[in-house]
Design an enzyme around this catalytic site. Structure first.
Site, short mmCIF file in Angstrom:
data_model
loop_
_atom_site.label_atom_id
_atom_site.label_comp_id
_atom_site.label_asym_id
_atom_site.label_seq_id
_atom_site.Cartn_x
_atom_site.Cartn_y
_atom_site.Cartn_z
CB SER A 136 -0.98 -0.05 1.18
OG SER A 136 -2.05 0.83 0.99
CG ASP B 241 -5.14 13.00 15.37
OD1 ASP B 241 -6.08 12.18 15.20
OD2 ASP B 241 -4.85 13.49 16.47
CG HIS C 277 -5.59 -2.86 0.33
ND1 HIS C 277 -4.77 -2.54 -0.73
CD2 HIS C 277 -5.21 -2.06 1.36
CE1 HIS C 277 -3.93 -1.59 -0.36
NE2 HIS C 277 -4.17 -1.28 0.90
#
Length: 194
Positions: A23, A112, A172
């Protein structure tokens, strides 16, 4: 990120290396091979293409960001917390590696920052760069939308020696969902002679 990897390898005095990335790590691996082809002996890219993606990580990040951590968290409870969001125990185990367990649990990564910049992370730059001519394996999950037939020309433009294989039963998170077949493919590729 590719530059960070190069700087780390330089510091460790590792001149030539194979790269395996899944990824976002696959995108870093591709950029590393394109930027420093003389250093990369071979490249395995797991379920990502050199193209803009965007197949649900934003929604998963929203669900992960909404998790409420208890005052203490052990491994089993962490898996129970993550599994409904991850969709499987195997993917929950993968995600759990990013959580600080024990007292005051929480994310051990810059969650975040990742959530804020997911659109940038899912992107891919318009490159005017020489292709990487070394051996490359794109290993995709057969049930994943991340490497599609329309990506094959893009892959071969940047990586002319690329092989594209599928693990039919995997999505995935192929290395977590199908660890043995993934490991077989990876080790066979890494042990091929140039």
């Amino acid at each position: 990120m590719a530059q960070d990897v190069l700087e780390t390898l330089n510091h460790l005095e590792i001149d030539r290396f194979a790269v395996v990335g899944h990824s976002m790590g696959g995108k870093v691996g591709m950029m590393l091979a394109l930027a420093a082809p003389e250093r990369v002996s071979r490249l395995l890219v797991a379920d990502i293409a050199p193209a803009r993606t965007g197949h649900g990580h934003g929604a998963m990040l929203d669900r992960l960001g909404a998790l409420s951590f208890p005052s203490a968290l052990q491994r089993r409870e962490g898996l129970d917390l993550l599994e409904p969001v991850a969709g499987s125990r195997a993917v929950a185990e993968l995600l759990l590696q990013n959580i600080r367990l024990g007292d005051s649990p929480g994310w051990s990564i810059g969650f975040d920052d990742i959530a804020r910049d997911i659109h940038e992370i899912e992107g891919w730059p318009d490159l005017q760069i020489a292709p990487y001519e070394g051996p490359v394996l794109f290993l995709r999950g057969g049930a994943s939308p991340y490497v599609r037939p329309e990506h094959h020309d893009l892959i071969r433009d940047l990586f002319p020696q690329a092989l594209i294989h599928s693990l039919p039963e995997a999505g995935h998170w192929l290395h977590a969902e199908q660890p043995r077949p993934f490991l077989r493919e990876m080790m066979a590729f890494l042990h091929q002679s140039d």
